[in-house]
Structures are given as structure tokens and as C-alpha cells.
Write a protein that holds these residues in place. Sequence first.
Motif, PDB file in Angstrom:
ATOM      1  N   LEU A   1       0.847  -1.183   0.000  1.00 56.88           N
ATOM      2  CA  LEU A   1       0.000   0.000   0.000  1.00 56.88           C
ATOM      3  C   LEU A   1       0.884   1.234   0.000  1.00 56.88           C
ATOM      4  O   LEU A   1       1.823   1.351   0.795  1.00 56.88           O
ATOM      5  N   SER A   2       0.595   2.156  -0.919  1.00 60.28           N
ATOM      6  CA  SER A   2       1.358   3.389  -1.034  1.00 60.28           C
ATOM      7  C   SER A   2       0.403   4.537  -1.298  1.00 60.28           C
ATOM      8  O   SER A   2      -0.805   4.344  -1.409  1.00 60.28           O
TER       9      SER A   2
ATOM     10  N   ALA B   1       0.859   7.862   7.026  1.00 63.82           N
ATOM     11  CA  ALA B   1       0.956   6.715   6.124  1.00 63.82           C
ATOM     12  C   ALA B   1       2.130   5.821   6.518  1.00 63.82           C
ATOM     13  O   ALA B   1       2.030   4.584   6.495  1.00 63.82           O
TER      14      ALA B   1
ATOM     15  N   LEU C   1       1.320   3.587   9.318  1.00 65.77           N
ATOM     16  CA  LEU C   1       0.427   2.492   8.925  1.00 65.77           C
ATOM     17  C   LEU C   1       1.141   1.419   8.111  1.00 65.77           C
ATOM     18  O   LEU C   1       0.524   0.430   7.727  1.00 65.77           O
TER      19      LEU C   1
ATOM     20  N   PHE D   1       2.755   2.023   5.095  1.00 65.27           N
ATOM     21  CA  PHE D   1       2.763   2.278   3.655  1.00 65.27           C
ATOM     22  C   PHE D   1       4.188   2.153   3.130  1.00 65.27           C
ATOM     23  O   PHE D   1       5.153   2.542   3.793  1.00 65.27           O
TER      24      PHE D   1
ATOM     25  N   LEU E   1      -7.307   6.534   5.242  1.00 62.21           N
ATOM     26  CA  LEU E   1      -6.115   5.679   5.113  1.00 62.21           C
ATOM     27  C   LEU E   1      -6.125   4.580   6.176  1.00 62.21           C
ATOM     28  O   LEU E   1      -5.699   3.450   5.892  1.00 62.21           O
ATOM     29  N   ASP E   2      -6.564   4.920   7.392  1.00 61.77           N
ATOM     30  CA  ASP E   2      -6.666   3.909   8.461  1.00 61.77           C
ATOM     31  C   ASP E   2      -7.544   2.743   8.021  1.00 61.77           C
ATOM     32  O   ASP E   2      -7.185   1.566   8.190  1.00 61.77           O
TER      33      ASP E   2
ATOM     34  N   ALA F   1      -5.886   0.616   5.321  1.00 62.40           N
ATOM     35  CA  ALA F   1      -4.827  -0.238   5.880  1.00 62.40           C
ATOM     36  C   ALA F   1      -5.433  -1.430   6.639  1.00 62.40           C
ATOM     37  O   ALA F   1      -4.927  -2.544   6.562  1.00 62.40           O
ATOM     38  N   GLN F   2      -6.532  -1.177   7.360  1.00 61.29           N
ATOM     39  CA  GLN F   2      -7.170  -2.248   8.121  1.00 61.29           C
ATOM     40  C   GLN F   2      -7.746  -3.324   7.208  1.00 61.29           C
ATOM     41  O   GLN F   2      -7.573  -4.523   7.461  1.00 61.29           O
TER      42      GLN F   2
ATOM     43  N   ARG G   1      -5.091  -5.532   5.633  1.00 64.73           N
ATOM     44  CA  ARG G   1      -4.518  -6.530   6.540  1.00 64.73           C
ATOM     45  C   ARG G   1      -5.465  -7.681   6.810  1.00 64.73           C
ATOM     46  O   ARG G   1      -5.058  -8.726   7.230  1.00 64.73           O
TER      47      ARG G   1
END
Length: 333
Positions: free
Chosen positions: A10-11, A38, A41, A43, A325-326, A329-330, A333
Motif C-alpha cells: 500500500l502506497s 501513512a 500504517l 505504507f 487511510l486507516d 490499511a485495516q 490486513r
Amino acid sequence: MTQTLSDIALSMLDLVAVREGGTVADALAIALRTAQHAESLGFKRYWLAEHHNMAGIASSATAVLVGHIAGGTRTMRVGSGGVMLPNHAPLVVAEAFGTLAELYPGRIDLGLGRAPGTDRVTMRALRRDRVETEEDFPRDVAELQQLLGPVRGGQQLIAMPGAGTQVPIWLLGSSLFSARLAAERGLPYAFASHFAPRLLLQALELYRGLFRPSATLAKPYVVIGVPLIAAPTDDEAEFLASSTYQRVLGILTGDRQRLQPPVADFMAGLIPQERAAIADFLAAAVIGGPDTVRAGLARLAEITQADEFMLVSDVFDPALRLRSLDIAAQVMR
């Protein structure tokens, strides 16, 4: 082999939007805070895009911003997404990114595009009397590769700094030209599906089919741009996305403005042709609550087999952008 979300890095790509009621200084501070978040998290990289003479975008001095973001982060890769190579002499680019590579070893990326990233008036101001041809971009890429590589015996033109830094070069594109060139040169490839998704699958098929391993890269590596607006619910995400819809409509109609606050039921007030044009522009977008975002990203993973998602998140409220973004990212995952 089927790509799953946990396989994908992820970026983020940042155009450094200037918000309505805000300043350029505010936009630069928001970009740094976003990059730091980021990084926290996990990134992989944070890229800045070169645009000129555009209301509401503060990323024109791309190399300067790369240094600013790299200086405010610790581990994440930082780079250009991209430097518009027709606007610059390869030696100047090599020296700028060579300097960045010496300041932040192992953390700098050099993404290159062949579009001017601006209008014709600004293009003339940047290039003066230079007339670009189709042969220029491949030749300039090759020159940059040489300038950033080891110095060879008898080499008269040396980038200092730059020589020997081996800054990773990426080719960016929204058509088939750069896909073919990246494959021929054995370079990683980033497709601009965040604004021009129409040729995405065709470009990736071409890139992978023609790819030749190089000293840089043993097998194809693909990044795709993904417009992303995530919120706790689908309805809230759709409301926040109206800032993006307003920005896209401004691009399509030539009425560029600063990033606008969200507007309830914005799309409902548009004519069908406008709604269709925005939907076409944002065909790769993922907008919604956590379940919708997970499903949208999983679908992109399945159809593109991308190695990396490069998120573009135009949320007006900076805190809600971080929350977006949170959520991404969640679900990854």
C-alpha cells in the motif's frame, strides 16, 4: 496465481491539494502529516506529482517536496509520481534526485512521465522553444539511467551528485507507450488508473507480455493508481467523495479550483453526461465503508494482479483523510 489483499503493498500519491479557505503553507503541512501517518500504517512509499499552473495543486516543485517529505519521515520510500520528463533536462533531474539519494540513502524513487502535466501556455514557458518528439522520451530515460549509474571509462558528462546512486527509475503512463517501454527496459511500471483507467488492463497485459528481465528487475512489477475515499459508512464516504467529484468535474470542464468542501447529493444535481464523465474518470475508484472498500480493493486485485496500490485520497477534512487511510490499511490486513 491469484493476488490477495495481504500480498499487495500500500502506497500513496499526493497532489498536495490546496483546500478552499486554506493556503499553500497549509497544504504543505497537511502533506507532511499525511506522509507521517501513512508511514505509521506501514505504507511502502509516498509519491508527489508534478503539475504546473493549476489552481489548488501545490506540487509543482516536485523534487523540493520529495526532500521535504523524506526529511520528515524515517523509513518509507519517497519519490516522484512523477517528474514530467519533457519539462526537464535529464542532467538536472539526475542531479536533483542524486542529491536526494545522498541525503536519504535507499529511500528515493524517480517516477517519470512523458506528458507535460500542464496546459500549452505553461508548456511553452517550461520548454521555451523545444519541440517534443516521440523519440525524445525513450532517449531521455536512457540518458537518465546512464547518469544515475556507475561512471564509465571516458564518460564526459557526469551527474554530480547522481552518478552511482542507482536511484530506481519507474515509468508512469496512462496509455500503452510507457507500458511497452517499461517492458523493453525491464523497469517497474505504474499505471495512472486514478484518472485514466480505460486502458488499464490492456497496458498491464502488454507490459507483462513484453517484459524483459534487467539488472534492475527480474520480473514485472506493477503499481496502479486507486482513488480511495473510505468512511465508517457508505453514505458518509459518498458524501466525502463529493469533493473529488467537484475536482474531477472542474478538470473535465476546464474550471479548476481549490479542493472544495463536500456537498450533499452533489451528483444528483448534475446532468447525465456529467455524471457519466465523472464515473468514467473514476472507474477505478473505491468509495464506501469498510466492507465496500474491502470488496472494491479485492476486485481490483483480482482483475489487475497488481503488486501495489497507490492510493489517491482527496478528502477535504485532513483528519478524515487520515481516517480513510486507516480504514484502507485495516481492510488490506
